[in-house]
Enzyme design. Structure first.
Site, mmCIF file in Angstrom:
data_model
loop_
_atom_site.group_PDB
_atom_site.id
_atom_site.type_symbol
_atom_site.label_atom_id
_atom_site.label_comp_id
_atom_site.label_asym_id
_atom_site.label_seq_id
_atom_site.Cartn_x
_atom_site.Cartn_y
_atom_site.Cartn_z
ATOM 1 N N PHE A 28 0.824 -1.216 0.000
ATOM 2 C CA PHE A 28 0.000 0.000 0.000
ATOM 3 C C PHE A 28 0.854 1.261 0.000
ATOM 4 O O PHE A 28 0.426 2.302 0.488
ATOM 5 C CB PHE A 28 -0.967 -0.004 1.188
ATOM 6 C CG PHE A 28 -1.810 -1.249 1.268
ATOM 7 C CD1 PHE A 28 -2.654 -1.573 0.224
ATOM 8 C CD2 PHE A 28 -1.741 -2.087 2.356
ATOM 9 C CE1 PHE A 28 -3.428 -2.726 0.271
ATOM 10 C CE2 PHE A 28 -2.502 -3.244 2.408
ATOM 11 C CZ PHE A 28 -3.349 -3.562 1.372
ATOM 12 N N ILE A 57 3.170 -7.270 -5.912
ATOM 13 C CA ILE A 57 2.890 -6.963 -4.509
ATOM 14 C C ILE A 57 1.559 -7.552 -4.055
ATOM 15 O O ILE A 57 1.021 -7.169 -3.023
ATOM 16 C CB ILE A 57 2.944 -5.440 -4.255
ATOM 17 C CG1 ILE A 57 1.966 -4.690 -5.172
ATOM 18 C CG2 ILE A 57 4.356 -4.918 -4.464
ATOM 19 C CD1 ILE A 57 1.838 -3.206 -4.826
ATOM 20 N N GLY A 58 1.066 -8.483 -4.856
ATOM 21 C CA GLY A 58 -0.197 -9.119 -4.523
ATOM 22 C C GLY A 58 -1.303 -8.711 -5.483
ATOM 23 O O GLY A 58 -2.442 -9.135 -5.359
ATOM 24 N N ARG A 69 -8.295 0.090 -20.491
ATOM 25 C CA ARG A 69 -8.687 -1.310 -20.638
ATOM 26 C C ARG A 69 -8.157 -2.110 -19.453
ATOM 27 O O ARG A 69 -7.011 -1.937 -19.039
ATOM 28 C CB ARG A 69 -8.094 -1.858 -21.927
ATOM 29 C CG ARG A 69 -8.602 -3.225 -22.305
ATOM 30 C CD ARG A 69 -8.001 -3.572 -23.648
ATOM 31 N NE ARG A 69 -8.410 -4.887 -24.109
ATOM 32 C CZ ARG A 69 -7.747 -5.529 -25.056
ATOM 33 N NH1 ARG A 69 -6.689 -4.984 -25.624
ATOM 34 N NH2 ARG A 69 -8.160 -6.713 -25.441
ATOM 35 N N ILE A 70 -8.989 -2.977 -18.927
ATOM 36 C CA ILE A 70 -8.585 -3.816 -17.801
ATOM 37 C C ILE A 70 -8.012 -5.123 -18.356
ATOM 38 O O ILE A 70 -8.635 -5.793 -19.184
ATOM 39 C CB ILE A 70 -9.788 -4.089 -16.879
ATOM 40 C CG1 ILE A 70 -10.362 -2.762 -16.350
ATOM 41 C CG2 ILE A 70 -9.390 -5.004 -15.721
ATOM 42 C CD1 ILE A 70 -9.372 -1.880 -15.611
ATOM 43 N N GLN A 87 -8.727 -5.842 -6.775
ATOM 44 C CA GLN A 87 -8.047 -4.629 -6.297
ATOM 45 C C GLN A 87 -9.035 -3.549 -5.924
ATOM 46 O O GLN A 87 -8.885 -2.859 -4.921
ATOM 47 C CB GLN A 87 -7.173 -4.049 -7.424
ATOM 48 C CG GLN A 87 -5.842 -4.671 -7.521
ATOM 49 C CD GLN A 87 -4.786 -3.594 -7.366
ATOM 50 O OE1 GLN A 87 -4.810 -2.808 -6.420
ATOM 51 N NE2 GLN A 87 -3.870 -3.543 -8.284
ATOM 52 N N GLU A 102 -4.737 2.552 -6.923
ATOM 53 C CA GLU A 102 -4.872 3.745 -6.073
ATOM 54 C C GLU A 102 -6.273 4.331 -6.210
ATOM 55 O O GLU A 102 -6.902 4.708 -5.218
ATOM 56 C CB GLU A 102 -3.868 4.828 -6.486
ATOM 57 C CG GLU A 102 -2.551 4.317 -6.996
ATOM 58 C CD GLU A 102 -1.460 4.298 -5.960
ATOM 59 O OE1 GLU A 102 -1.683 4.777 -4.858
ATOM 60 O OE2 GLU A 102 -0.376 3.767 -6.279
#
Lengths: 763, 331
Positions: free
Chosen positions: A239, A465-466, A646-647, A656, A723
């Site tokens: 984070f 980072i996950g 785009r994802i 997330q 974020e």
């Protein structure tokens, strides 16, 4: 989604793809930093100052030095091979610039003043507890009111004449919004295992940036970059708190070199409240001016952000202010206020999250003053171009976020009068907050290797980072080659690999995609040339450009299978018998593999990208339920709509965003690090006293991606997420709280004591 | 954590024989935590997990005997407790987490120690250490001038304002449980109301146990015929969180009037807070909102808020009014 129902080939981009490293985590096979053990390893435990300001008068380690198993005691005047890092003169970033134990001064409660290294963790803990430190203590300054600041307050983003426009505006709003210190609490604690081999350091870290960590630590440890290797294969989230090195890394490395033995150090949960960063306290005054019919004429955003005594950390609360809305007169001012606290650090959506709490709360309040619907008010003030940078947007669909979210939550049934909506004996409230986060393409290098065993390896010194970065790489390789996911090996989290991006700022995905794609395509081009040139090859004499790779097999163009569902994760079922497996080509050519490298050119060096304002957008609509009889508030629904390009992986992406909204809920209702005013200690430094949401607190969550590709950012149209999901949650919740209770909370978190002021009661 | 020796007691006799200068450890959910913080530094731990005190038995007079070693989970889910003493089951399930409830015991929960942040910071006497008369008598109370949002408003003294954290104890106070102990001088019983002590001048003395005494079981009196009971806990988040205010109510209503009433509160007192003032205000009165509000007023009349917790007074009143409504509802 089951693995065998994944879309094949190019269709895998944008699908819900299970994480390729998922089973390593769920089975406990994934090794995190402090899971690493070596023969002869010793344990370090740090000692924290228990004053908030002053100097060390004496430090008596004589008892500790004689205790069983103790091999080293470190403190001021007794630490070797640690140097100062100058952040502004180098290409790296450090969290706390002062090297550990570098003088006898104490700047914040909990600062490391000594460390003990012993054969076992228990011995080190016992010896650390026996160290006697006497201080000349002064009263620390941990005041939460930042108003007394009289230092420099630089202006930025100024356009027009905001003060004049405010003075003449028909309708104005002037309010101050406060966010408290919030502490990063990733599941994995900070920790380091340092190994020194007489010449080289290997540091097993939990870092969001192995490359940055190496740059910084090579200077801190006084050895060439080539002599430092950072390994961070799995990270239990960060984070932002794990972006840049913290002092425990230097302590472990120094001890490892002094002792010539591997050293492990872990920063425990209590320490993490003082020693590994936090989102600093912010105090933001927002002044808005508008015409009678609701057109913004002035925005003045004056904010203070707290920082430590020695590190210049600014929480850039005004970053989104210049471009979110159209407004001719605007200014942002910044005041950096020092307190006796540890160094702040970026925390999910730094700047934007507290900044948009203030700006969006003010927008909601002004809409009320104007007697306008808050969605209408925003639509009316939507920006056609970035008025801060005076550039067109690369891609912005914020209007559609608002209208889609409004539709989904049933906004048209909202009545603005507080306490005017009821359901099942409870009052309900609806609120709205907008989100934005910058986008960029940062540099990245990746290498792709086609191996003779039929596997494809990809290597990059970025890290997961996950968030699913391992899987993103595998998706790209699969999309380009058809090689099943279980035959793709992704190597990340090692600074000896080709330089990749830090996992921060929601920029890793947009950075790695072009490099991975270029590397893959380049390796495939070479493969096809070889296939066409080998005398024994069935493709001998054909033009390479008439060949292709599909399902991991080299074949003539036109022989490829159409897009089908069914095999991408599982190599057990072969789709096509056309062509020959790529590894056969390598064998024929007696090659140990074909490796190619790809690079991502940064958007800040891209003449085309520089002509655009690159940002993601979104909004949250929150619904709360309020029972005044027992002062019980619950968030019942959050609908979130995002315009993030785009994802690439809808599974990891949705995951997330869900996590970000939950974190936003924690920020809104629970999280606050409280410093005792006498000692400066974060007094609620544990999970009983610093509360975060439990599953029982979670509302119905609804995540929508608009999925408009942004091809200015990269060829996939992907901008990055992470974020932005947290930005805008708090103003949506506090606005819903107002709608239900009539109480405007401008200082987070919303507490029962605030809500008890509500005058909304049972009819 | 300080070094300690560890003894496993196979029966009550052996446990009592080893008790001198030792601490008993059952679930350890508070004790081990505080040992890690150097707040508790026992030289010897006597493990009582093997003691045959883990039964819930009906008594001939209709009451219920709960062994001191009965785990919170087992007690909460006991059919007898759910049926006859729902307030106790609800209180237990509102506390801690399933993992903690699986370890924590009935006897241990009676001795649960406060979550006062200053009590848990052991470095008293050094700069940065906090005075705590409960932890180290005579060192003062850092909470009075510190961050005291979670602290008590009832039963405080200038020596200590720490909140008693247990939910189970609040229910047991309303049920008028009786605590059975065994010690060097033999067996005795302690009425629940007499078990926990107000801090007064001696906040380090938290209960009526004498040196070497062991809690063996807790008896609940026969359920009050025709009574309903309820537990309500108000807190910052929905689960796994200490009470800001809670209430346990046992009530019987006949002909619209309150004929039996027991009221206890949590989250607001320095001990599990039986409110005889509220009971007096309710007894014989019509079961209506006016009476409930008057009772809540009476219960909090002597409240003494600190700088950060004045809201608890109003919250506790609302908590009590809602609990009384629930316990006296006719449907």
């Amino acid at each position: 989604m089951a693995m065998d129902t994944l879309p094949h080939a190019a269709g895998i981009i944008g699908a819900v793809v299970p994480r390729i490293d998922g089973s390593l985590k769920t089975t406990g096979t994934a090794r995190y930093a402090v899971d690493h053990n070596f023969p002869n390893l010793v344990h370090a435990v740090a000692v924290q100052a228990n004053i908030g300001k002053g100097r060390i008068r004496s430090l008596d380690a004589s008892a500790a030095e004689k205790m069983p198993g103790v091999v080293l005691v470190m403190h001021h005047g007794k630490i070797d091979n640690v140097y100062r890092f100058y952040p502004h003169e180098s290409d790296g970033t450090i969290s706390e610039a002062r090297p550990p134990f570098s003088d006898d001064k104490v700047y914040y409660w909990g600062q490391f003043v000594a460390a003990v290294v012993a054969e076992t963790l228990e011995q080190a803990k016992a010896a650390a507890a026996s160290i006697k430190v006497e201080y000349e203590a002064e009263t620390p300054d941990v005041k939460t009111d930042l108003s007394d600041f009289d230092g420099e307050r630089p202006e930025s983003w100024k356009r027009g004449d905001p003060d004049k426009a405010l003075a003449s505006a028909a309708i104005t709003l002037d309010q101050t919004y406060v966010t408290p210190v919030e502490t990063h609490n990733p599941m994995e604690l900070h920790g380091t295992v340092a190994v020194w081999d007489g010449e080289n350091y290997t540091l097993y870290e939990c870092t969001q940036g192995v490359v940055n960590h190496r740059v910084v630590m090579s200077q801190v440890l006084g050895v060439p970059r080539e002599n430092v290797r950072i390994i961070s294969r799995f990270i239990g989230s960060g984070f932002g708190g794990k972006l840049f090195p913290w002092p425990q890394s230097s302590i472990a490395a120094s001890a490892a070199r002094t002792l010539n033995r591997p050293v492990k150090i872990s920063v425990d949960r209590r320490m993490m409240f003082s020693n590994t960063g936090h989102r600093p306290h912010t105090q933001q005054r927002i002044r808005l001016g508008a015409t009678q019919d609701g057109k913004l004429t002035a925005i003045r955003h004056d904010f203070f952000t707290q920082t430590s005594q020695l590190d210049d950390f600014v929480e850039h609360c005004g970053e989104q202010t210049p471009f979110l809305y159209s407004c001719p007169n605007l200014v942002v001012t910044t005041g950096m206020v020092r307190r006796n606290v540890g160094a702040p650090a970026p925390m999910r959506g730094p700047g934007a999250v507290p900044g948009l709490f203030a700006l969006e709360s003010a927008m909601n309040e002004l809409a009320e003053k104007l007697k306008m619907d808050p969605v209408e008010f925003r639509l009316k003030n939507d920006a056609e171009r970035d008025e801060g940078k005076n550039l067109p947007f690369s891609s912005r669909h914020l209007k559609e976020c608002w209208t889609t979210g409004a539709e989904k939550i049933g906004w048209k049934n909202r009545t603005p009068e507080p306490g005017s909506m009821r359901r099942n004996g409870k009052f309900t409230g609806l609120g709205l907050g907008s989100a934005s986060w910058s986008a960029a393409r940062i540099p990245c290098t990746a290498s792709v290797e086609l191996c003779p065993n039929g596997r494809v390896c990809v290597r990059c010194a970025t890290q997961d980072i996950g968030t699913g970065t391992y899987t993103i790489f595998a998706q790209v390789i699969h999309a380009a080659t058809g090689v099943p996911l279980d035959r793709i090996d992704v190597f990340l989290g090692d600074s000896s690999l080709p330089e990749g991006p830090t996992s921060g700022g929601s920029m890793a995905t947009s950075a790695v995609l072009p490099a991975a794609t270029t590397a893959t395509n380049s390796a495939v081009t070479r493969l096809l040339h070889i296939a066409a040139s080998l005398p024994d090859s069935p493709f001998h004499g054909m033009k390479p450009e008439n060949l292709a790779i599909s399902n991991g097999r080299v074949m003539q163009k036109g022989d490829q299978q159409p897009k089908v569902v069914g095999v991408s994760m599982n190599s057990g079922r072969q789709l096509s018998a056309n062509g020959i497996p790529f590894e056969e080509v390598l064998k024929m050519a007696n090659l140990s593999g074909i490796t190619a490298t790809g690079k991502t050119a940064p958007s800040f060096e891209d003449p085309k990208a520089k002509q655009y304002s690159l940002h993601s957008y979104g909004c949250h609509f929150a619904e709360v339920e309020w029972e005044p009889e027992i002062a019980r508030l619950r968030v019942s629904r959050v609908v979130s709509v995002f315009d993030c390009g785009r994802i690439i992986n809808k599974g990891a992406g949705t995951n997330q965003m869900l996590g970000a909204v939950v974190m936003g809920l924690g920020m809104s209702l629970f999280e606050e690090t409280v410093h005792d005013h006498r000692t400066g200690q974060p007094i609620n430094n544990n999970f009983a006293d610093y509360i975060v949401p439990t599953i029982a607190d979670l509302p119905d969550l609804d995540i929508t991606f608009l999925d408009y590709p942004d091809y200015i950012v990269n060829e996939y149209g992907a901008r990055g997420i992470g974020e932005i999901g947290m930005a805008g949650v708090a103003p949506a919740i506090t606005d819903a709280v107002y709608n239900a209770t009539g109480v405007r909370v401008r200082e987070l978190p919303v507490r029962i004591e605030d809500l008890l002021k509500s005058t909304i009661h049972e009819a | 954590m300080e070094t300690f020796s560890y003894v496993k007691a196979p029966n009550v006799e052996k446990a009592l024989a080893s008790a001198d200068g030792a601490k008993f450890i059952a679930g350890g959910t508070t004790l081990v935590d505080l040992m890690k913080l150097y707040v508790e530094t026992p030289k010897t731990l006597v493990d009582i997990n093997l003691l045959p005190l883990d039964k819930i038995e009906k008594l001939p007079d209709g009451g219920l005997r709960i062994g001191a070693m009965v785990r919170n989970s087992d007690l909460a889910w006991s059919e007898e407790v759910k049926k006859s003493y729902p307030v106790l089951s609800e209180a237990l399930l509102s506390g801690a987490s399933p993992q903690l409830r699986n370890m924590a015991t009935t006897g241990g929960n009676l001795l649960q120690r406060t979550r006062c942040m200053y009590f848990r910071e052991p470095s008293a006497g050094t700069p940065g250490g906090y005075g705590c008369n409960k932890r180290t008598p005579g060192t003062g109370c850092a909470a009075v001038d510190g961050f005291n949002r979670m602290h008590a408003v009832l039963g405080t003294s200038d020596k200590c304002i720490a909140t008693h954290p247990s939910d189970m104890c609040v229910a047991m106070a309303a049920l008028e449980a009786v605590i059975h102990v065994e010690g060097p001088k033999g067996k005795r019983t302690i009425a629940f109301a007499d078990f926990h002590k107000l801090p007064g001048e001696t906040p380090h003395i938290e209960n009526a146990l004498e040196a070497g005494e062991l809690i063996t079981h807790v008896d609940l009196p026969k359920p009050v015929e025709g009574a309903k009971s309820t537990y309500l806990k108000l807190r910052d988040r929905a689960s796994y969180e200490f009470a800001l205010a809670s209430a346990a109510v046992v009530a019987r209503v006949e002909g619209g009037h309150i004929r039996y009433i027991r009221v206890a509160m949590g989250g607001v007192g320095t001990k599990p807070w039986r409110s005889r003032e509220a009971e007096a205000a309710l007894m014989g009165k019509p079961a209506n909102e006016a009476a409930f509000k008057a009772a809540a007023q009476a219960a909090l009349a002597k409240a003494k808020p600190q700088k950060d917790n004045a809201f608890k007074v109003e919250l506790a009143k609302r908590c009590l009014v809602r609990s009384l409504k629930t316990a006296t509802a006719t449907a």
